[in-house]
Motif scaffolding. Structure first.
Motif, PDB file in Angstrom:
ATOM      1  N   ARG A 175      56.397  19.367 109.139  1.00 46.90           N
ATOM      2  CA  ARG A 175      55.704  18.170 110.018  1.00 46.90           C
ATOM      3  C   ARG A 175      55.264  17.194 108.967  1.00 46.90           C
ATOM      4  N   LEU A 176      55.119  16.009 109.324  1.00 47.89           N
ATOM      5  CA  LEU A 176      54.857  14.873 108.505  1.00 47.89           C
ATOM      6  C   LEU A 176      53.305  14.718 108.679  1.00 47.89           C
ATOM      7  N   LEU A 177      52.521  14.585 107.792  1.00 43.57           N
ATOM      8  CA  LEU A 177      51.106  14.339 107.382  1.00 43.57           C
ATOM      9  C   LEU A 177      51.017  13.327 106.770  1.00 43.57           C
ATOM     10  N   PRO A 178      49.975  12.536 106.857  1.00 38.41           N
ATOM     11  CA  PRO A 178      49.730  11.258 106.078  1.00 38.41           C
ATOM     12  C   PRO A 178      49.249  11.620 104.597  1.00 38.41           C
ATOM     13  N   LEU A 179      49.462  11.072 103.697  1.00 39.11           N
ATOM     14  CA  LEU A 179      49.250  11.431 102.407  1.00 39.11           C
ATOM     15  C   LEU A 179      47.730  11.744 102.321  1.00 39.11           C
ATOM     16  N   PHE A 180      46.757  11.300 102.841  1.00 40.64           N
ATOM     17  CA  PHE A 180      45.521  11.416 102.594  1.00 40.64           C
ATOM     18  C   PHE A 180      45.170  12.772 103.240  1.00 40.64           C
ATOM     19  N   ASP A 181      45.790  13.105 104.264  1.00 42.17           N
ATOM     20  CA  ASP A 181      45.540  14.474 104.799  1.00 42.17           C
ATOM     21  C   ASP A 181      46.059  15.619 104.174  1.00 42.17           C
ATOM     22  N   LYS A 182      47.254  15.390 103.461  1.00 39.61           N
ATOM     23  CA  LYS A 182      47.770  16.229 102.527  1.00 39.61           C
ATOM     24  C   LYS A 182      47.138  16.672 101.358  1.00 39.61           C
ATOM     25  N   LEU A 183      46.262  15.687 100.706  1.00 37.60           N
ATOM     26  CA  LEU A 183      45.298  15.864  99.726  1.00 37.60           C
ATOM     27  C   LEU A 183      44.013  16.334  99.963  1.00 37.60           C
ATOM     28  N   LEU A 184      43.669  15.967 101.222  1.00 33.39           N
ATOM     29  CA  LEU A 184      42.453  16.763 101.683  1.00 33.39           C
ATOM     30  C   LEU A 184      42.789  18.457 101.863  1.00 33.39           C
ATOM     31  N   LEU A 185      43.788  18.621 102.654  1.00 42.05           N
ATOM     32  CA  LEU A 185      44.236  20.046 102.738  1.00 42.05           C
ATOM     33  C   LEU A 185      44.254  20.944 101.552  1.00 42.05           C
ATOM     34  N   ARG A 186      44.582  20.248 100.415  1.00 39.67           N
ATOM     35  CA  ARG A 186      44.688  20.603  99.149  1.00 39.67           C
ATOM     36  C   ARG A 186      43.351  21.128  98.392  1.00 39.67           C
ATOM     37  N   LEU A 225      22.426  19.854  94.136  1.00 41.98           N
ATOM     38  CA  LEU A 225      23.677  19.748  94.074  1.00 41.98           C
ATOM     39  C   LEU A 225      24.651  20.600  94.436  1.00 41.98           C
ATOM     40  N   LYS A 226      25.297  20.041  95.529  1.00 39.59           N
ATOM     41  CA  LYS A 226      26.316  20.840  96.222  1.00 39.59           C
ATOM     42  C   LYS A 226      27.768  20.471  95.919  1.00 39.59           C
ATOM     43  N   PRO A 227      28.673  21.395  96.015  1.00 41.73           N
ATOM     44  CA  PRO A 227      30.118  20.841  95.836  1.00 41.73           C
ATOM     45  C   PRO A 227      30.459  19.723  96.706  1.00 41.73           C
ATOM     46  N   SER A 228      31.107  18.858  96.197  1.00 39.32           N
ATOM     47  CA  SER A 228      31.365  17.510  96.880  1.00 39.32           C
ATOM     48  C   SER A 228      32.775  16.911  96.404  1.00 39.32           C
ATOM     49  N   LEU A 229      33.344  16.232  97.436  1.00 42.51           N
ATOM     50  CA  LEU A 229      34.708  15.763  97.144  1.00 42.51           C
ATOM     51  C   LEU A 229      34.434  14.238  96.554  1.00 42.51           C
ATOM     52  N   ASN A 230      33.029  13.652  96.432  1.00 43.84           N
ATOM     53  CA  ASN A 230      32.898  12.385  96.181  1.00 43.84           C
ATOM     54  C   ASN A 230      33.858  11.441  96.442  1.00 43.84           C
ATOM     55  N   LEU A 231      33.967  11.499  97.731  1.00 42.42           N
ATOM     56  CA  LEU A 231      34.640  10.278  98.514  1.00 42.42           C
ATOM     57  C   LEU A 231      34.012   8.976  98.468  1.00 42.42           C
ATOM     58  N   THR A 232      34.818   7.908  98.354  1.00 39.33           N
ATOM     59  CA  THR A 232      34.159   6.492  98.537  1.00 39.33           C
ATOM     60  C   THR A 232      34.356   6.132  99.925  1.00 39.33           C
ATOM     61  N   ASN A 233      33.679   4.985 100.269  1.00 39.11           N
ATOM     62  CA  ASN A 233      33.748   4.252 101.756  1.00 39.11           C
ATOM     63  C   ASN A 233      35.185   3.876 101.995  1.00 39.11           C
ATOM     64  N   GLN A 234      35.955   3.526 100.950  1.00 41.14           N
ATOM     65  CA  GLN A 234      37.362   3.053 101.125  1.00 41.14           C
ATOM     66  C   GLN A 234      38.104   4.028 101.445  1.00 41.14           C
ATOM     67  N   GLN A 235      38.125   5.679 100.728  1.00 42.04           N
ATOM     68  CA  GLN A 235      38.699   6.372 101.187  1.00 42.04           C
ATOM     69  C   GLN A 235      38.332   7.087 102.383  1.00 42.04           C
ATOM     70  N   LEU A 236      37.276   6.995 102.975  1.00 42.68           N
ATOM     71  CA  LEU A 236      36.825   7.382 104.315  1.00 42.68           C
ATOM     72  C   LEU A 236      37.667   6.381 105.384  1.00 42.68           C
ATOM     73  N   ILE A 237      37.732   5.425 104.999  1.00 45.84           N
ATOM     74  CA  ILE A 237      38.205   4.449 106.107  1.00 45.84           C
ATOM     75  C   ILE A 237      39.643   4.989 106.227  1.00 45.84           C
ATOM     76  N   LEU A 238      40.416   5.624 105.395  1.00 44.22           N
ATOM     77  CA  LEU A 238      41.735   5.821 105.480  1.00 44.22           C
ATOM     78  C   LEU A 238      41.932   7.048 106.627  1.00 44.22           C
ATOM     79  N   LEU A 239      40.950   7.544 107.044  1.00 40.34           N
ATOM     80  CA  LEU A 239      40.887   8.618 107.876  1.00 40.34           C
ATOM     81  C   LEU A 239      41.213   7.857 109.276  1.00 40.34           C
ATOM     82  N   ASP A 240      40.799   6.641 109.545  1.00 36.42           N
ATOM     83  CA  ASP A 240      41.141   6.077 110.748  1.00 36.42           C
ATOM     84  C   ASP A 240      42.411   5.373 110.967  1.00 36.42           C
TER      85      ASP A 240
END
Length: 294
Positions: free
Chosen positions: A220-231, A276-291
């Motif tokens: 199935r087709l997934l957005p590239l950003f979703d594939k990266l988060l799945l990894r 200090l917790k494990p984090s993806l350190n996503l920026t606001n621009q990367q979070l905008i890609l979710l929508d």
């Protein structure tokens, strides 16, 4: 762990929680003996929580050898170890309530996973009586075990969003609808969460379940950003391992189900106090890609 900071936060919670808790307790006409404790509820909770960041593997040496020796000034009215064990079971409900107040912020990204909580060696399981009719046999990637399952959901910053404990024989997908109450966005899980029915149930609640595909499934087709988060789903596994090997939420020395749950919940609270917790350190621009659509 900063003991003073933890105590202040726990004490602030107890000052608001105890009056409401006492009002909701059921009273009976039977006369019951209630021992008064020299330790306050906030002190008991602080000692239990601090154990999970102390590098001690068992609680008795921690309490008798560390708390009694090095924290005399912090807890001058401490009680004996047998009495403190009794107080641990009584602190279960306040610990659970405190954990619910320390949940992270919903960011639109969630990772879900389950990990087995073994209560005894597999050879002792047939004669194990402490958790009889509560713990069950379950299967995981490393084989079979006797105990429970801890289900966790975290956000992209490693903050705890939800938790649930089930017997070891419960399917990972069963508690997901309850776990995801109030969550939205995208939820990433492993192949154990593949289910068309579960996907539809969560989608109607505004939550998209994203999992890898099996070999016999159509691609199935997934957005590239979703594939990266799945990894990056392994982020939640970097939390399960310290909880079991550093915080000691898994061991075979529990006296009762109440002590088992108090130990597990206190370990999760200790994790929330971790700076200090494990984090993806996503920026606001990367979070905008979710929508954004594909």
């Amino acid at each position: 762990m900063d003991l003073e900071r933890v105590f202040c936060e726990v004490d602030d919670f107890c000052q608001a929680f105890e009056p409401q808790w006492n009002q909701q307790l059921l009273h009976s006409d039977e006369r019951k003996r209630r021992k008064t404790s020299n330790l306050s509820l906030s002190e008991v909770m602080t000692i239990i929580i601090a154990f999970h960041r102390s590098n001690y593997r068992t609680f008795k040496p921690y309490y008798t050898g560390y708390v009694a020796k090095y924290w005399r000034g912090a807890f001058p009215m401490r009680v004996g170890y047998p009495r403190f064990v009794e107080l641990m079971g009584a602190a279960l409900i306040p610990l659970c309530s405190d954990l619910h107040t320390r949940k992270g912020q919903v960011s639109g990204i969630g990772f879900i996973d389950s990990t087995p909580i073994i209560v005894c060696h597999r050879q002792r399981a047939p004669t194990h009586q402490r958790f009889k009719k509560k713990a069950h046999w379950g299967k995981h990637s490393m084989g079979g075990c006797y105990g429970f399952k801890l289900h966790l959901i975290i956000n992209d910053e490693g903050e705890l969003l939800a938790f649930h404990v089930t017997p070891g024989n419960i399917d990972d997908r069963h508690p997901v609808p309850h776990l995801t109450e109030g969550l939205s966005g995208k939820l990433f899980g492993d192949k154990g969460y593949i289910s068309t029915h579960l996907f539809q149930v969560l989608f109607e609640k505004g939550l998209q379940l994203i999992t890898p595909i099996r070999k016999n499934m159509h691609n199935r087709l997934l957005p590239l950003f979703d594939k990266l988060l799945l990894r990056r789903r392994s982020l939640i596994e970097t939390i399960n391992d310290p909880l079991k090997n550093i915080s000691q939420i898994e061991h075979s020395r529990h006296r009762s189900i109440a002590h088992f749950m108090a130990n597990l919940v206190a370990g999760l609270i200790a994790y929330t106090h971790q700076p200090l917790k494990p984090s993806l350190n996503l920026t606001n621009q990367q979070l905008i890609l979710l929508d954004k659509p594909m």
